[in-house]
Design an enzyme around this catalytic site. Structure first.
Site, PDB file in Angstrom:
ATOM      1  N   GLY A   1       0.835  -1.200   0.000  1.00 37.36           N
ATOM      2  CA  GLY A   1       0.000   0.000   0.000  1.00 37.36           C
ATOM      3  C   GLY A   1       0.862   1.239   0.000  1.00 37.36           C
ATOM      4  O   GLY A   1       1.998   1.228  -0.493  1.00 37.36           O
ATOM      5  N   SER A   2       0.322   2.294   0.603  1.00 34.95           N
ATOM      6  CA  SER A   2       1.014   3.579   0.499  1.00 34.95           C
ATOM      7  C   SER A   2       2.192   3.638   1.484  1.00 34.95           C
ATOM      8  O   SER A   2       2.160   3.019   2.548  1.00 34.95           O
ATOM      9  CB  SER A   2       0.035   4.708   0.802  1.00 34.95           C
ATOM     10  OG  SER A   2      -0.234   4.712   2.173  1.00 34.95           O
TER      11      SER A   2
ATOM     12  N   GLU B   1       5.577  -3.537   0.781  1.00 31.37           N
ATOM     13  CA  GLU B   1       5.649  -3.245  -0.659  1.00 31.37           C
ATOM     14  C   GLU B   1       4.967  -1.909  -0.842  1.00 31.37           C
ATOM     15  O   GLU B   1       3.741  -1.828  -0.824  1.00 31.37           O
ATOM     16  CB  GLU B   1       4.936  -4.337  -1.475  1.00 31.37           C
ATOM     17  CG  GLU B   1       5.567  -5.703  -1.381  1.00 31.37           C
ATOM     18  CD  GLU B   1       7.013  -5.708  -1.867  1.00 31.37           C
ATOM     19  OE1 GLU B   1       7.385  -4.802  -2.644  1.00 31.37           O
ATOM     20  OE2 GLU B   1       7.761  -6.593  -1.433  1.00 31.37           O
ATOM     21  N   LEU B   2       5.766  -0.849  -1.043  1.00 27.74           N
ATOM     22  CA  LEU B   2       5.183   0.496  -1.049  1.00 27.74           C
ATOM     23  C   LEU B   2       5.281   1.111  -2.437  1.00 27.74           C
ATOM     24  O   LEU B   2       5.464   0.410  -3.415  1.00 27.74           O
ATOM     25  CB  LEU B   2       5.868   1.331   0.024  1.00 27.74           C
ATOM     26  CG  LEU B   2       5.930   0.641   1.408  1.00 27.74           C
ATOM     27  CD1 LEU B   2       6.711   1.474   2.396  1.00 27.74           C
ATOM     28  CD2 LEU B   2       4.544   0.328   1.941  1.00 27.74           C
TER      29      LEU B   2
ATOM     30  N   GLU C   1       4.644  10.131  -5.470  1.00 31.17           N
ATOM     31  CA  GLU C   1       4.043   9.084  -6.293  1.00 31.17           C
ATOM     32  C   GLU C   1       2.684   9.579  -6.800  1.00 31.17           C
ATOM     33  O   GLU C   1       1.772   9.815  -6.004  1.00 31.17           O
ATOM     34  CB  GLU C   1       3.848   7.819  -5.449  1.00 31.17           C
ATOM     35  CG  GLU C   1       3.245   6.698  -6.250  1.00 31.17           C
ATOM     36  CD  GLU C   1       3.051   5.430  -5.427  1.00 31.17           C
ATOM     37  OE1 GLU C   1       2.834   5.534  -4.210  1.00 31.17           O
ATOM     38  OE2 GLU C   1       3.110   4.351  -6.021  1.00 31.17           O
TER      39      GLU C   1
END
Ligand SMILES: Cc1ncc(C[n+]2csc(CCOP(=O)(O)OP(=O)(O)O)c2C)c(N)n1
Ligand SMILES: [Mg+2]
Length: 1113
Positions: free
Chosen positions: A863-864, A883-884, A1012
């Protein structure tokens, strides 16, 4: 002044009604909704009485079809279906339909007219004794000779039609009686409770089942009832007894069940018969000898048979059960289940191996691309296309065997076939009835060219009723089934070839849509077109077929294979079983020599049957078709459960799931509370020893089941994803394919977990030591998956956890929970220890437990960055995988392999699924001398991207996950533009859509550069020097993946060494991820790696066993 006598006379007169009115009122009182048929002049009174009635009169083009429709209503609802005709010719046309209902046990009532019985001026014109004609094909047939008897006769006829065993009834209403005045009183309808099975019979059944070595369940047509289905499912799940079905028992328990061993489509020499041969006891539920025998009993040979049904077994040469348990089936099964326990001596290895062989054999031909098509592919592709609750109605022909063998039914009454009268001509009429009753379901009629033409006139009925229906005609220009038998019996070919009309033109002549398949690959596409894409209406697909090869399999291959398997089967009836069944000592028990198995003890428990038990079924036949409606097919939201400890639960439906394209709620699901999450973690912790102890092959089997099931339900997953994430359907299908890859890789890796052996005598003090190093599952895992790849990113956590043996609790993104819940549905049907998994959509507050609870040993989050790093802070002692996000860059040093490919890869990398990917291309560094050229091409290509409904096959740009996200992106772009950035393409928002946007002249401090974007926005930057470009890429706070187009191997390696990211993609965009690669980032982009094998490493702990002086004697 009126006298009291006048008043009572007046009241009396008030109660007189026309007989036909009373007839209609009696039918309304029975809750009849439809009457199918063709009225004649003898029915005109009845027709007139129907005018003001809520009962729908459905005109058909032939009485036979009307009868089939009425029988189908009875079959599906358990409540009588009604049809109407005139006298003589109309009534005789009912004969086949009556036999169809009578033999198969469908409640159906025929009403026919007749000339006046008191006075007729027409002699014998059109008069046939219909009452007598109907006698052999009905349970009850009567002429109504007195109008006053109408209410009682209607009630009695319907009572008989619905009473076990259900069937056809007939009432003749003569013209003059219909017109008389009558005072009949309507009879109220009371529900009927069925008798329940006698306790002694239950006890004996329990003893027999427990004493048997290989008891096997056989499910027949009579078990096709809602409560029976539930009880049977519980029976199988509790006891682990496998099951086979008859043709009409298909789907009672889902055929996706691991204990499903096949359908007895043939009477002998097929895989299920090997299991029957192996069984020493058959628990035969709902079987009726009118069905083609699923197996043949032989005197003095195993297996023994327990017959469980509403009524006793008719003695037959091939069927003479040793025990009969008569009464309500659901109740009997429940009683038996409660009193029976799983026996350690039950041995199903051979049967389960046979099932595995069957599954392999059944794959033969499913992808065959020859044309005309083979029936195996016809069946497989239809199964691929149909949703679980879609209904296929078969006519009668050669293909029926292939459907019965190979079309897996997942819900009761989703494959309607006739294995009792086995008449041709019923396929289309029954599909019309299903479509009328359940307009929200996908309904397909499958007919041969012969069978279709027997009632093809009903295409007009379907059109007139505005039904949504697909008709498939399997065209071999012949009565194929009889050709097969002719050949099998050694006759030469003669008299069975047909010439057909142009079916496409024929469909069009009715105003329907007609298609003809011209190659095998077209068929599935046309099915999708008809079922999901084309507008509501009647569609027809002609499919040229050829049976020769398939017949050869049935005639030659299968018997050969089965003979070998049968030879390997030895079955004896143990002494224990013979005693439990009280078989006379003189009876020769086994085909082979009787080998008493003394070790099989009969546990004679105090078999007290709880008299409370579930209530008996009050309806008489099949109830509603079960199951969830197809997503998007109904205006009502579809409700999904969540899963705690492997079980689906519906405590509420508090979470609305929005169709991201139209903003409407299309699904709802249960939302977990703090207590639910706590219970799930508790279950996971308790399950850990059992999950960790699963053998590698068992874990592999679970993963393979997921693969098979997702393949089978491919389109359902894709559509769910498309609706919940707004992901264009092509990308959604791509994600489902990747999910299949991820689970397939995990299945392979699950049996490859190995360790190492080490010499440890590295110094004096370690002399004599050696070591074994192995990985062990870490413990319960907390998983939090994101909205952008709701399926595959959940799969990247679930699949490795299952591969190593870790229980897990998953929190899917609450905006996109459906994909994970569908996975949960599949997992709930797998053999996993209770508590192995829970899937719980929950609010943000609830999510806290996923982070902090110490019972979890690892938290895996995608996620973020802000949420991810916060999780790490709060995670305590547990391992953390993050996992960003990223602002992925792509360096374009050379055009490799050509401009077209480079441009299309960059466009795809930047804009697919509207840029909502952690590795979508955000920054493109282009060598200066290429810059203008590439820019022009990129802008041109971007203008051609289709924006719109994600369900549309051409759509490339769908909506963002929420309008707020589109607004955020709009704000970032607008700010950049006001500070000097230039928009080359896009730059506009339209509700939750944001156009594919290309910017240039962006400065490093702008959000569109350094943050992002997570949307369809990329910037172009020109550079002179390759090293400089690499250093610019590295200036980002993120480091997930980077792409480099270069034909210079040195530059490729330079980039590999210097780029501070988790993955470098040479000659492609950074957006490329292969599901077996190590995937993850550095810096703000995350911690740890996913990619099945690498996640499996994280989900295990290394443990060493030091061995001192082992091996010295
Ligand atoms: C009303 C009726 N007539 C005849 C039969 C005998 N019969 C069974 S299957 C069959 C051939 C069916 O031909 P078609 O519908 O073209 O299907 P195919 O076997 O060619 O796939 C026939 C004639 C029957 N079952 N019912
Ligand atoms: Mg044919």
């Amino acid at each position: 002044m009126a006298t009291s006598q006048d008043v009572s006379q007046a009241e009396h007169e008030k109660e007189l009604h026309k007989a036909s009115d009373i007839f209609v009122r009696a039918l309304e009182n029975e809750n009849i909704k439809y009457i199918f048929g063709i009225p004649g002049e003898e029915n005109l009174d009845l027709l007139d009485s129907l005018k003001g009635s809520p009962i729908n009169l459905i005109l058909t083009r032939h009485e036979q079809a009307a009868g089939f429709m009425a029988a189908t209503v009875g079959r599906l609802t358990g409540h009588v279906g009604v049809c109407l005709s005139t006298l003589g010719p109309g009534a005789t046309n009912f004969a086949t339909a009556a036999a169809y209902a009578q033999l198969a046990g469908f409640p159906m009532m025929m009403i026919t007219g007749q000339k006046p019985i008191r006075k007729s001026k027409q002699g014998s014109f059109q008069i046939v004794d219909i009452v007598e004609n109907m006698r052999p094909v009905t349970k009850f047939t009567k002429q109504i000779a007195d109008g006053d008897l109408i209410p009682s006769l209607v009630r009695e006829a319907i009572r008989q039609a619905e009473e076990e065993r259900p069937g056809a009834v007939h009432l003749e209403l003569p013209e003059d009686i219909a017109g008389t005045m009558t005072e009949g009183e309507i009879f109220p309808v009371h529900p009927v409770r069925r008798p329940i099975a006698e306790e002694k019979a239950i006890r004996k059944a329990v003893n027999m089942i427990q004493a048997a070595t290989n008891p096997l369940l056989l499910i027949g047509a009579g078990a096709n009832r809602k409560r029976t289905q539930k009880m049977l499912q519980e029976f199988v799940d509790k006891l682990g007894i496998p099951f086979v079905t008859t043709q009409m028992g298909k789907g009672v328990i889902t055929e996706a069940h691991p204990l499903y061993l096949g359908c007895c489509a043939l009477s002998a020499m097929d895989y299920p018969h090997v299991c029957i041969e192996k069984a020493d006891l058959i628990i035969n539920v709902g079987h009726d000898v009118v069905e083609k025998p699923p197996f043949f009993m032989e005197h003095g040979k195993p297996p023994l048979v327990i017959h469980i049904n509403f009524y006793s077994a008719k003695v037959d040469n091939v069927y003479f059960p040793q025990l009969e348990v008569i009464g309500d089936i659901a109740n009997a099964i429940w009683q038996i289940k409660e009193s029976t326990s799983h026996q350690s001596h039950w041995d199903y290895e051979y049967m389960l191996q046979t099932k595995r062989d069957m599954e392999i054999h059944m794959r033969i031909g499913v992808d065959d691309s020859s044309f005309p098509m083979v029936p195996q592919r016809v069946v497989a592709d239809l199964r691929r296309a149909m949703p679980d609750d879609g209904v296929v109605c078969l006519d009668n022909g050669m293909y029926k065997i292939w459907f019965a063998r190979c079309y897996k039914a997942y819900q009761p009454n989703t494959l309607l076939l006739d294995n009792a009268l086995a008449t041709m001509g019923a396929g289309l009429p029954s599909a019309i009835a299903v479509s009328l009753l359940y307009p929200q379901k996908k309904v397909v009629a499958v007919c041969g060219d012969g069978g279709f033409m027997m009632n093809s006139q009903e295409m007009e009925t379907a059109m007139r009723l505005h039904l949504n229906l697909t008709v498939i005609i399997l065209n071999d220009n012949a009565y194929g089934m009889i050709k097969w038998k002719q050949n099998h019996a050694g006759f030469s070919k003669f008299g069975l070839d047909l010439e057909n009309p142009d079916f496409v033109a024929y469909a069009r002549s009715y105003g329907a849509i007609g298609y003809r398949v011209t190659n095998a690959d077209e068929y599935l596409k046309l099915l999708h077109e008809c079922l999901f894409l084309s507008p509501h209406g009647v569609k027809l697909i002609e499919v040229p077929v050829k049976y020769e090869w398939a017949n050869h399999i049935l005639d030659k291959e299968l018997p050969g294979l089965m003979e070998k398997k049968m030879e390997a089967v030895t079955t004896t009836i143990s002494l224990a079983l013979s005693e439990a069944a009280a078989i006379p000592k003189t009876m020769k028990l086994a085909a082979k020599e009787l080998k008493p198995k003394k070790e099989v003890a009969i546990e004679m428990k105090g078999l007290e049957v709880d008299s409370v038990g579930p209530e008996t079924d009050v309806t008489t036949c099949t109830e509603e078709i079960q199951g969830r409606p197809t997503l998007g097919a109904t205006p009502e939201p579809v409700v999904y459960p969540f899963y705690i400890a492997n079980k689906p639960l519906y405590p509420n439906s508090n979470l609305d799931v929005i169709n991201k394209y139209n903003g409407k709620v299309f699904a709802k699901c249960a939302l977990a509370t703090h207590n639910d999450i706590d219970a799930a973690i508790d279950a996971a912790q308790k399950a850990f020893p059992a999950v960790a102890a699963m053998a590698s092959y068992e874990r592999k089997q679970v993963l393979e089941t997921v693969v098979t099931e997702v393949k089978r339900r491919f389109e359902e997953f894709a559509v769910a994803l498309c609706l919940e994430a707004g992901k264009p359907i092509r990308d959604s299908r791509g994600e489902v394919k990747r999910l299949i890859d991820t689970f397939s890789i995990a299945a392979e890796e699950s049996i490859r977990i190995s360790g190492e052996f080490s010499q440890m005598d590295i110094s004096e003090r370690a002399k004599g030591y050696q070591a074994l190093v192995r990985r062990f599952p870490i413990g319960p895992i907390s998983m939090i998956s994101p909205f952008n790849f709701p399926l595959n990113l959940a799969a990247h956590k679930i699949a490795p956890a299952l591969a190593v043996g870790c229980p897990f609790v998953l929190k899917p993104a609450s905006r996109t929970p459906i994909g994970s819940l569908l996975l949960g549905e599949i997992l709930s049907q797998c053999r996993l220890p209770e508590g192995a998994f829970s899937i719980l959509p929950c609010s943000r507050d609830g999510a806290e437990l996923f982070t902090i609870d110490e019972r979890f040993k690892l938290v895996s989050f995608t996620g973020s960055p802000s949420v991810g790093w916060d999780i790490k802070e709060k995670a305590g002692k547990k391992k953390v995988i993050l996992e960003l996000g990223g602002n992925a860059a792509c360096i374009l040093e050379d055009i490799v392999p050509d401009m077209k490919t480079v441009v299309s890869r960059i466009i795809h990398g930047a804009f697919y699924q509207s840029g909502q990917s952690c590795i979508s291309v955000q920054r493109v560094y282009i060598r200066k001398d290429l810059y203008e050229l590439v820019k022009d091409e990129l802008v041109k290509e971007t203008h051609g991207l289709v924006k719109g409904d994600p369900l549309n096959e051409d759509t490339f740009i769908g909506p963002l996950i929420a309008e707020s996200e589109a607004k955020r992106i709009e704000n970032w772009v607008d700010k950049a533009v006001s500070n000097g950035a230039r928009v080359l393409a896009g730059g506009k928002r339209d509700d939750s859509f944001y156009d594919a946007t290309i910017l240039e002249n962006v400065s490093p401090d702008m959000e569109v550069h350094c943050e992002e974007v997570f949307g369809p926005v990329m910037e172009l930057i020109a550079y002179d020097d390759f090293k400089y470009a690499v250093s610019e890429v590295n200036k980002s706070k993120f480091g997930l993946q980077a792409g480099v187009f270069t034909s210079d191997i040195n530059k490729a390696f330079y980039a590999f060494q210097q780029l501070d990211v988790g993955g470098v993609v040479i000659n492609d965009v950074p957006s490329m991820r292969i599901d077996s690669q190590p995937y993850g980032g550095v810096k703000d982009s995350g911690l740890g790696r996913e990619g099945v094998k690498y996640a499996m490493e994280d989900m295990t702990e290394v443990r060493v066993m030091l061995l001192r002086n082992v091996g010295t004697l």
